[in-house]
Design a protein around this motif. Structure first.
Motif, PDB file in Angstrom:
ATOM      1  N   TYR A   1       0.479  -1.292  -0.074  1.00 18.37           N
ATOM      2  CA  TYR A   1       0.345  -0.268  -0.208  1.00 18.37           C
ATOM      3  C   TYR A   1       1.113   1.115  -0.215  1.00 18.37           C
ATOM      4  CZ  TYR A   1      -4.198  -3.453   0.658  1.00 18.37           C
ATOM      5  OH  TYR A   1      -4.880  -4.266   0.708  1.00 18.37           O
ATOM      6  N   ALA A   2       1.952   1.160   0.815  1.00 22.36           N
ATOM      7  CA  ALA A   2       2.956   2.350   0.432  1.00 22.36           C
ATOM      8  C   ALA A   2       3.663   2.437  -0.777  1.00 22.36           C
ATOM      9  CB  ALA A   2       4.133   2.284   1.664  1.00 22.36           C
ATOM     10  N   ASP A   3       3.396   1.513  -1.452  1.00 19.43           N
ATOM     11  CA  ASP A   3       3.894   1.561  -2.509  1.00 19.43           C
ATOM     12  C   ASP A   3       3.135   2.170  -4.009  1.00 19.43           C
ATOM     13  OD1 ASP A   3       6.625   0.738  -2.003  1.00 19.43           O
ATOM     14  OD2 ASP A   3       5.574  -1.542  -2.665  1.00 19.43           O
ATOM     15  N   ILE A   4       1.301   2.299  -3.171  1.00 17.99           N
ATOM     16  CA  ILE A   4       0.910   2.573  -4.519  1.00 17.99           C
ATOM     17  C   ILE A   4       0.561   4.252  -3.393  1.00 17.99           C
ATOM     18  CG2 ILE A   4       0.225   0.443  -5.198  1.00 17.99           C
ATOM     19  CD1 ILE A   4      -2.125   0.627  -3.964  1.00 17.99           C
ATOM     20  N   ALA A   5       0.781   4.317  -2.604  1.00 11.01           N
ATOM     21  CA  ALA A   5       0.059   5.544  -2.115  1.00 11.01           C
ATOM     22  C   ALA A   5       0.328   6.635  -2.772  1.00 11.01           C
ATOM     23  CB  ALA A   5       0.447   5.710  -0.642  1.00 11.01           C
ATOM     24  N   PRO A   6       1.746   6.939  -3.670  1.00  8.21           N
ATOM     25  CA  PRO A   6       1.969   7.911  -4.306  1.00  8.21           C
ATOM     26  C   PRO A   6       1.140   8.399  -5.651  1.00  8.21           C
ATOM     27  CG  PRO A   6       3.978   7.022  -4.211  1.00  8.21           C
ATOM     28  CD  PRO A   6       2.779   6.266  -3.243  1.00  8.21           C
ATOM     29  N   LEU A   7       0.282   6.820  -6.005  1.00  9.21           N
ATOM     30  CA  LEU A   7      -0.448   6.984  -7.383  1.00  9.21           C
ATOM     31  C   LEU A   7      -1.520   7.188  -6.853  1.00  9.21           C
ATOM     32  CD1 LEU A   7      -0.878   6.092  -9.493  1.00  9.21           C
ATOM     33  CD2 LEU A   7      -1.463   3.715  -8.948  1.00  9.21           C
ATOM     34  N   LEU A   8      -2.154   6.411  -5.450  1.00  4.94           N
ATOM     35  CA  LEU A   8      -3.640   7.733  -5.196  1.00  4.94           C
ATOM     36  C   LEU A   8      -3.771   8.702  -4.950  1.00  4.94           C
ATOM     37  CD1 LEU A   8      -4.478   4.353  -2.775  1.00  4.94           C
ATOM     38  CD2 LEU A   8      -5.211   5.105  -5.606  1.00  4.94           C
ATOM     39  N   ARG A   9      -2.232   9.335  -4.237  1.00  4.11           N
ATOM     40  CA  ARG A   9      -2.504  11.325  -4.072  1.00  4.11           C
ATOM     41  C   ARG A   9      -3.017  11.335  -5.340  1.00  4.11           C
ATOM     42  NH1 ARG A   9       2.119   9.200  -0.395  1.00  4.11           N
ATOM     43  NH2 ARG A   9       1.430   9.084   1.936  1.00  4.11           N
ATOM     44  N   ARG A  10      -1.721  10.522  -6.144  1.00  4.03           N
ATOM     45  CA  ARG A  10      -2.182  11.770  -7.355  1.00  4.03           C
ATOM     46  C   ARG A  10      -3.048  11.623  -8.013  1.00  4.03           C
ATOM     47  NH1 ARG A  10       2.782  11.306 -12.088  1.00  4.03           N
ATOM     48  NH2 ARG A  10       2.227  13.443 -13.644  1.00  4.03           N
ATOM     49  N   PHE A  11      -4.022  10.520  -8.131  1.00  7.28           N
ATOM     50  CA  PHE A  11      -4.843  10.148  -8.691  1.00  7.28           C
ATOM     51  C   PHE A  11      -6.475  11.119  -8.335  1.00  7.28           C
ATOM     52  CE2 PHE A  11      -9.195   8.627  -8.464  1.00  7.28           C
ATOM     53  CZ  PHE A  11     -10.087   8.812  -9.873  1.00  7.28           C
ATOM     54  N   ALA A  12      -5.835  11.751  -6.586  1.00  5.05           N
ATOM     55  CA  ALA A  12      -6.905  12.653  -6.286  1.00  5.05           C
ATOM     56  C   ALA A  12      -7.088  14.209  -6.600  1.00  5.05           C
ATOM     57  CB  ALA A  12      -6.727  12.649  -4.624  1.00  5.05           C
ATOM     58  N   SER A  13      -5.387  13.976  -6.468  1.00  5.95           N
ATOM     59  CA  SER A  13      -4.861  15.312  -6.860  1.00  5.95           C
ATOM     60  C   SER A  13      -6.191  15.590  -8.379  1.00  5.95           C
ATOM     61  CB  SER A  13      -3.490  15.805  -7.157  1.00  5.95           C
ATOM     62  OG  SER A  13      -3.463  17.378  -7.206  1.00  5.95           O
ATOM     63  N   SER A  14      -5.589  15.182  -9.354  1.00  6.79           N
ATOM     64  CA  SER A  14      -5.708  14.732 -10.886  1.00  6.79           C
ATOM     65  C   SER A  14      -7.829  15.259 -10.798  1.00  6.79           C
ATOM     66  CB  SER A  14      -5.598  13.625 -11.798  1.00  6.79           C
ATOM     67  OG  SER A  14      -6.478  12.535 -11.206  1.00  6.79           O
ATOM     68  N   VAL A  15      -7.720  14.733  -9.903  1.00  2.02           N
ATOM     69  CA  VAL A  15     -10.051  14.145  -9.280  1.00  2.02           C
ATOM     70  C   VAL A  15     -10.307  15.362  -8.998  1.00  2.02           C
ATOM     71  CG1 VAL A  15     -10.952  12.022 -10.534  1.00  2.02           C
ATOM     72  CG2 VAL A  15     -10.491  13.155  -7.889  1.00  2.02           C
ATOM     73  N   GLY A  16      -9.534  16.027  -8.034  1.00  2.00           N
ATOM     74  CA  GLY A  16      -9.369  17.870  -7.969  1.00  2.00           C
ATOM     75  C   GLY A  16     -10.027  17.522  -5.943  1.00  2.00           C
ATOM     76  N   THR A  17      -9.378  16.595  -5.437  1.00  2.00           N
ATOM     77  CA  THR A  17     -10.034  16.307  -3.928  1.00  2.00           C
ATOM     78  C   THR A  17      -8.403  16.055  -3.088  1.00  2.00           C
ATOM     79  OG1 THR A  17     -11.299  14.579  -2.953  1.00  2.00           O
ATOM     80  CG2 THR A  17     -10.210  13.874  -4.153  1.00  2.00           C
ATOM     81  N   THR A  18      -8.754  15.327  -1.636  1.00  2.00           N
ATOM     82  CA  THR A  18      -7.546  15.158  -1.477  1.00  2.00           C
ATOM     83  C   THR A  18      -7.175  13.902  -0.736  1.00  2.00           C
ATOM     84  OG1 THR A  18      -9.040  15.460   0.661  1.00  2.00           O
ATOM     85  CG2 THR A  18      -7.376  17.124   0.144  1.00  2.00           C
ATOM     86  N   PRO A  19      -6.035  13.275  -0.715  1.00  3.76           N
ATOM     87  CA  PRO A  19      -6.407  12.121   0.050  1.00  3.76           C
ATOM     88  C   PRO A  19      -6.772  11.527   0.983  1.00  3.76           C
ATOM     89  CG  PRO A  19      -4.009  13.150  -0.401  1.00  3.76           C
ATOM     90  CD  PRO A  19      -4.564  13.280  -0.369  1.00  3.76           C
ATOM     91  N   ALA A  20      -7.281  12.363   1.836  1.00  2.00           N
ATOM     92  CA  ALA A  20      -8.324  12.142   3.026  1.00  2.00           C
ATOM     93  C   ALA A  20      -9.397  11.833   2.188  1.00  2.00           C
ATOM     94  CB  ALA A  20      -8.114  13.366   3.458  1.00  2.00           C
ATOM     95  N   ALA A  21     -10.248  12.678   1.814  1.00  2.00           N
ATOM     96  CA  ALA A  21     -11.626  12.750   0.813  1.00  2.00           C
ATOM     97  C   ALA A  21     -11.470  11.688  -0.202  1.00  2.00           C
ATOM     98  CB  ALA A  21     -11.864  13.961   0.465  1.00  2.00           C
TER      99      ALA A  21
END
Length: 89
Positions: free
Chosen positions: A39-59
């Motif tokens: 999960y730590a390995d994919i976290a940067p991808l998830l963070r980038r995805f969150a940013s690309s859809v206009g939200t935060t990782p927490a949301a």
């Protein structure tokens, strides 16, 4: 018990040998938990995805339909992903 496909499964009591109960038929090979490092390995991808859809990782809302023992919620929450749906149903 042996399922119709010839594989071992727990159909009536749905309890695995390790005592984990599921409200559905299970097979031994279906329930291996992904470790925290993956999960730590994919976290940067998830963070980038969150940013690309206009939200935060927490949301960001993450749905993982493959329940084992629920550790995915803990692993992702530690990485800042608060909305993880992974239920034993």
């Amino acid at each position: 018990r042996v399922a119709a496909n010839g594989k071992q499964s727990c159909n009536e009591d749905r309890e695995r040998a390790d005592g984990m109960w599921h409200p559905f038929a299970t097979e031994y090979g279906d329930h291996f938990e992904t470790d925290a490092g993956a999960y730590a390995d994919i976290a940067p991808l998830l963070r980038r995805f969150a940013s690309s859809v206009g939200t935060t990782p927490a949301a960001l809302r993450i749905y993982d339909p493959y329940y084992c023992n629920g550790a995915v919620k803990q692993h992702l929450r530690r990485l800042g992903f608060a909305h993880v749906h992974n239920d034993n149903r």
